[in-house]
Structure formats: C-alpha cells, structure tokens
Enzyme design. Structure first.
Site, short mmCIF file in Angstrom:
data_model
loop_
_atom_site.label_atom_id
_atom_site.label_comp_id
_atom_site.label_asym_id
_atom_site.label_seq_id
_atom_site.Cartn_x
_atom_site.Cartn_y
_atom_site.Cartn_z
N GLU A 111 -9.31 12.74 20.56
CA GLU A 111 -8.68 13.68 19.58
C GLU A 111 -10.11 14.71 19.17
O GLU A 111 -9.97 15.74 19.25
CB GLU A 111 -8.41 13.09 18.39
N HIS A 166 -7.93 6.75 21.27
CA HIS A 166 -6.99 8.24 21.12
C HIS A 166 -7.79 8.96 20.15
O HIS A 166 -7.87 10.14 20.31
CB HIS A 166 -5.71 7.63 20.31
N ASN A 167 -8.55 8.32 18.97
CA ASN A 167 -9.23 9.29 18.22
C ASN A 167 -10.50 9.88 18.90
O ASN A 167 -10.52 11.06 18.28
CB ASN A 167 -9.52 8.32 16.89
N ARG A 207 -20.15 17.82 15.43
CA ARG A 207 -19.78 17.64 14.01
C ARG A 207 -21.10 17.30 13.14
O ARG A 207 -21.27 18.10 12.10
CB ARG A 207 -18.77 16.68 13.70
N GLY A 232 0.82 -1.20 0.03
CA GLY A 232 -0.01 -0.15 -0.20
C GLY A 232 0.96 1.21 -0.04
O GLY A 232 1.29 1.70 0.99
N LEU A 233 1.13 1.82 -1.24
CA LEU A 233 2.05 3.00 -1.38
C LEU A 233 1.27 4.27 -1.40
O LEU A 233 1.57 4.88 -2.51
CB LEU A 233 2.91 2.66 -2.35
N VAL A 284 -3.50 -0.34 3.65
CA VAL A 284 -4.28 -0.23 2.98
C VAL A 284 -5.76 0.11 3.62
O VAL A 284 -5.82 0.20 4.57
CB VAL A 284 -4.69 -1.65 2.04
N LYS A 328 -14.50 10.67 9.80
CA LYS A 328 -14.47 9.45 9.24
C LYS A 328 -14.89 8.32 10.23
O LYS A 328 -14.81 7.06 9.51
CB LYS A 328 -12.84 9.18 9.09
N SER A 353 -0.53 6.38 14.55
CA SER A 353 -1.24 7.93 14.71
C SER A 353 -0.05 8.91 14.47
O SER A 353 0.98 8.83 14.67
CB SER A 353 -1.85 8.20 16.06
N GLY A 354 -0.37 10.04 14.00
CA GLY A 354 0.59 11.22 13.77
C GLY A 354 0.57 11.82 12.26
O GLY A 354 1.26 12.69 11.92
N LYS A 365 -6.17 2.71 19.83
CA LYS A 365 -6.06 3.86 18.78
C LYS A 365 -7.78 4.60 18.54
O LYS A 365 -7.48 5.75 18.25
CB LYS A 365 -5.79 3.29 17.26
#
Length: 483
Positions: A191, A187-188, A288, A10-11, A75, A261, A129-130, A184
């Site tokens: 956030e 964490h979100n 939101r 996955g690039l 991906v 998301k 994350s980051g 995670k």
C-alpha cells in the site's frame, strides 16, 4: 438466555462497524468497552434494535458467549492487547479463542499465540483491511495463529468478509503463528508503494507537464477504466476533482508532509532481516520521512540548485509512458512483497497459499485491484513461482512497458523530479535480469580488508577462497561467510 456467537472488545469506529457487519450477517454479538458508557451509547444509538448484547465487564461478556467462546479484540496494538489477554485468560476455559484484529506486529502475534496455547486456549491474529467502510460493508481478513481455531471462526469471518465477483470471500486461513499479521504487514507495505508510485506520477504530470488537478482527474478517470483499475487510482481520481469552499482544488492546499503509523517501516525491517530486496517499499517509507522534513526543504529550496522542469515532447504520448511506468513499477512492488512472504514462510515454517492471498486482497482492502486476479492466476499455474516477474503474463507486461518506463525515469531525472519508487523499481528489475552484477568486486573488497573470502566462477559453489592482496596479510581467513 440467548448466548452470543461472538464477543467484541473495543467500540471505536472499526469495532462498531465490525459488530454491525457481523450482526447484519445473522450473528448475535456481545460487546464490551473499557469506558462502559460507550456500550450504552452504542446500544442506544447505531446498535439499537439489533441482535447485540451489552456487557459492562469482561466477566459479563464471557458469560454471555456460547462455547467455545470467541472474543474479538479491536483495541490499540501493543500493551493493551497483552493486558486484555491477561485479563481474559482467567475467565476463559480450555478451547476458547482470543482474536486480535488490530495492526499488531507479527512477532508479538507469534509470542501471544504460544502464550495463549500454553494456557490451553486458542489464539487468532488477523489482519483487517479496508478501513471504516470495509469493516462495515466487508473487509479483507487475513487470519493466522492456532490452526485449530479456524474451524470455529471460519463461518463468521467468511460471512463478514468482502466478496469477489463469483462470491468467494476475501478471507481464508493464512497460516500458523504470526502469518496472518505478517501478510497484513506486507499488504500495508505494498500500500505504501502503490501510494508513492501514484504520487510520483502526479508529481511528474504537475511539474513537468504543467497539468492542473482537473486535467489529472481526467487522466486518472481514464486509467481507472483500464488495467490500472484499483481502489487507490479511484480515490486519486476523486481527490483531484474535489473542490474547496472557494471552488479551488483542495489537493493544492494540503501540506506536503506525509504521516505514517509504522507498518511500512515494519515491512522494510522484515525485508532486511530476511535479506530480501524490498527496495520500492523501502523507498516509499523514506519518501514519507523526507516529506516530513518540510521546514528543512523550504530552506534547501533557496540554497540548492537543479534543473528547471520543461517539456517539449508529445504530451499525450508521455502520459501513456507514465501509465506504463506506473503499471510496471506496481508489478515490481508486488513481486518484492511476495518474495518477502516466501522468505518469511521458510524462516517461520508457515504454509502460505500465495494465490489465496491475492484473492484475499481482491476486495475489501486498500490495495484491491483488478491486477490481483492476474497474480492469483500466476500462482495457480505455478505455486512454486520464485518471482512474480517470471510468470508469463507479468514478463510480457514488463517487456511491453520497458521503454516507456525508462523514458519516464530519465525525464524525471533530467528535470529534477524525485522518483524514488519508479527508479528503484527499475533498478531492481535491471538487477534481477542481469546474469552478472559487480558484486565480484565487492567480494574482493571484503576479502581485502577483512579476509571474508569469496567464491570463484571457475570452481563449484560452496568452495571459499582468500587472497593475500598486500603480501602482508598471510593466509588466515575469516571463519564466517554470510550470503
């Protein structure tokens, strides 16, 4: 032929940056992308001259990896992850490791871990994350899944992760199954809460105090050099000073309709499933959703009435109150997030290191802040801490900011400024510190209309009673009682 230490599929931007990060730490990386032209473009571009090996099929990628093979999937979350797992399994051997670094929902990671392990291989679901910069320079990594996999990926993960002041990596093993992706997700969610709190502070300064973006930039600059020092305060400072081509502040030209998301929504749903009050993050998600109703709000603004904002007090003193409200509410957001992780750990049998999670969030990730060091200290002192608010440091911090916090919420309400995150945080604080809440009346109502029973304060916990409130209901009660 030299074998690669790890393979990545996955690039897109995050994948490319992680590859460059791993290569810069001395690892040889094999890469594959479903659109194979991207492999050649990467090797001839950003990856030129580096220890990166291209592959034009998954079979070729696997053949170029040292054993146990480690394949890192970057991906899109959902079906693409399952598709790649199914394509990889026939190509791999016992003990090989599949890693998912996307924003996968933790139940999917639980399922995938069990599935891959049933085939004799190991699975890691890791939060990353980051953003793009973190992926390149050092992200926060939150790995979970098959415990036996950790020994094989630890050196790579901790090498590429962000580091705190003493050199400790912002990465450690989180726990079994979906624990990494759950942490995670939380964490979100935090956030979401942090961002909404900052936006409410901005809204009050803008509409109650009448401050310009440049004036608010100065305030956030000062706050970022205080106990509020954090990545989100830092970027807010920069955003407020950023000028459009005509020299005006670009923030004032951005449409007030927020996107999302889904990870904040997942956090709120998980809290409902666990019966854990995650009120601040829930309100941040709904804020939101409300912002997205832009066309309806435009019409409503001409129909519905409310107070016109005005302020006659000491402006500087009130800005300090906003700072107090922001810090106190931030404590609540983390307290609720940690309470959710504690509840989920019990449900799923995870062994979470709460102080270690705070350390993982100290650098690289979006919610990184000086504040997290205090959370680590709190759990280092008491690993069984029931709620972050009860730790001496945070108890004192809340007490010190109590009056300013209340003043901000009251002022916002009187001026018609919505502060769902500030207000719900304060309501949670007041609810948690109240020995007696009105749920006794609620239980009476439930027993009245549904014979759901209740407990009594003059009897031992665990004994349930039913009252024939109307004289017509009889003595039969419901068989299930849920707290």
């Amino acid at each position: 032929m030299k074998k690669a230490n790890i393979g990545l599929v996955g690039l897109a931007v995050m994948g490319e940056n992680l590859v460059l990060n791993m290569e810069s730490k001395g690892f040889t990386v094999a890469v594959f992308n479903r659109t194979t032209s991207k492999v050649d473009d990467f090797l001839n571009g950003r990856g030129s001259g580096k220890n990166i090996i291209g592959a034009h099929s998954l079979k070729e990628l696997v053949e170029k990896l040292e054993k146990p093979r480690k394949v890192f999937l970057m991906v899109k979350a959902g079906k693409p992850v399952d598709d790649f797992i199914d394509m990889l399994i026939p190509l791999l051997e016992q003990g090989d490791i599949i890693i998912d670094g996307g924003n996968s929902h933790f139940p999917d990671t639980i399922r995938r871990t069990e599935y891959v392990e049933s085939k004799g291989m190991l699975y890691v679901g890791t939060g990353v994350s980051g953003g793009e910069e973190g992926a390149l320079l050092g992200p926060s990594l939150m790995p979970g899944g098959s415990p036996k996999a950790w020994a094989h990926v630890k050196d790579i993960f901790q090498a590429v992760a962000a580091k705190v002041e003493d050199g400790s990596p912002c990465c450690d093993w989180v726990g079994e199954g979906g624990a990494g992706h759950f942490v995670k997700m939380v964490h979100n969610g935090i956030e979401y809460g942090d961002m909404q709190l900052i936006c409410e502070a901005y809204h009050i300064m803008k509409d109650v105090l009448g401050m310009s973006a440049d004036e608010m930039h100065d305030v956030f600059k000062e706050w970022n050099e205080s106990e509020l020092d954090s990545y989100l305060i830092e970027i807010t400072r920069d955003i407020l000073a950023f000028k459009d081509e005509d020299g005006t502040n670009i923030v004032d030209k951005i449409l007030d309709a927020a996107g999302q998301k889904g990870t904040g929504k997942w956090t709120a749903i998980a809290a409902l499933d666990e019966g854990t009050p995650l009120t601040l993050i829930g309100e941040a998600v709904f804020a939101r959703c409300l912002s997205a109703l832009k066309s309806e709000r435009v019409i409503a603004s001409e129909v519905l009435t409310g107070p016109k904002p005005s302020f006659n007090g000491d402006k500087k003193e009130f800005i300090n109150d906003i700072k107090a409200a922001l810090y106190a509410s931030k404590i609540i957001s983390y307290a609720q997030g940690y309470a959710l992780m504690r509840a989920a750990a019990k449900t799923y049998g995870w062994h979470l290191n709460y102080g270690g999670i705070a350390l993982m969030w100290r650098g690289g990730c979006i919610i990184r802040s000086i504040f997290l060091g205090k959370i680590k200290e709190a759990f280092d002192e008491n690993s069984e801490l029931a709620n972050l608010m009860l730790a001496p440091f945070f108890k004192d911090a809340l007490t010190k900011r109590d009056s300013g916090w209340r003043n901000v919420c009251a002022t916002a309400i009187l001026n018609g400024i919505p502060t769902p995150a500030f207000s719900s945080a304060l309501a949670y604080y007041d609810g948690y510190r109240n020995e007696r809440l009105p749920a006794n009346l609620l239980q009476a109502q439930r027993d009245y209309f549904g014979a759901h029973t209740y407990e009594r304060i003059d009897k031992p916990r665990g004994e349930f009673f039913h009252t024939n409130w109307t004289g017509r209901g009889g003595e039969t009660s419901a068989t299930i009682y849920t707290v």
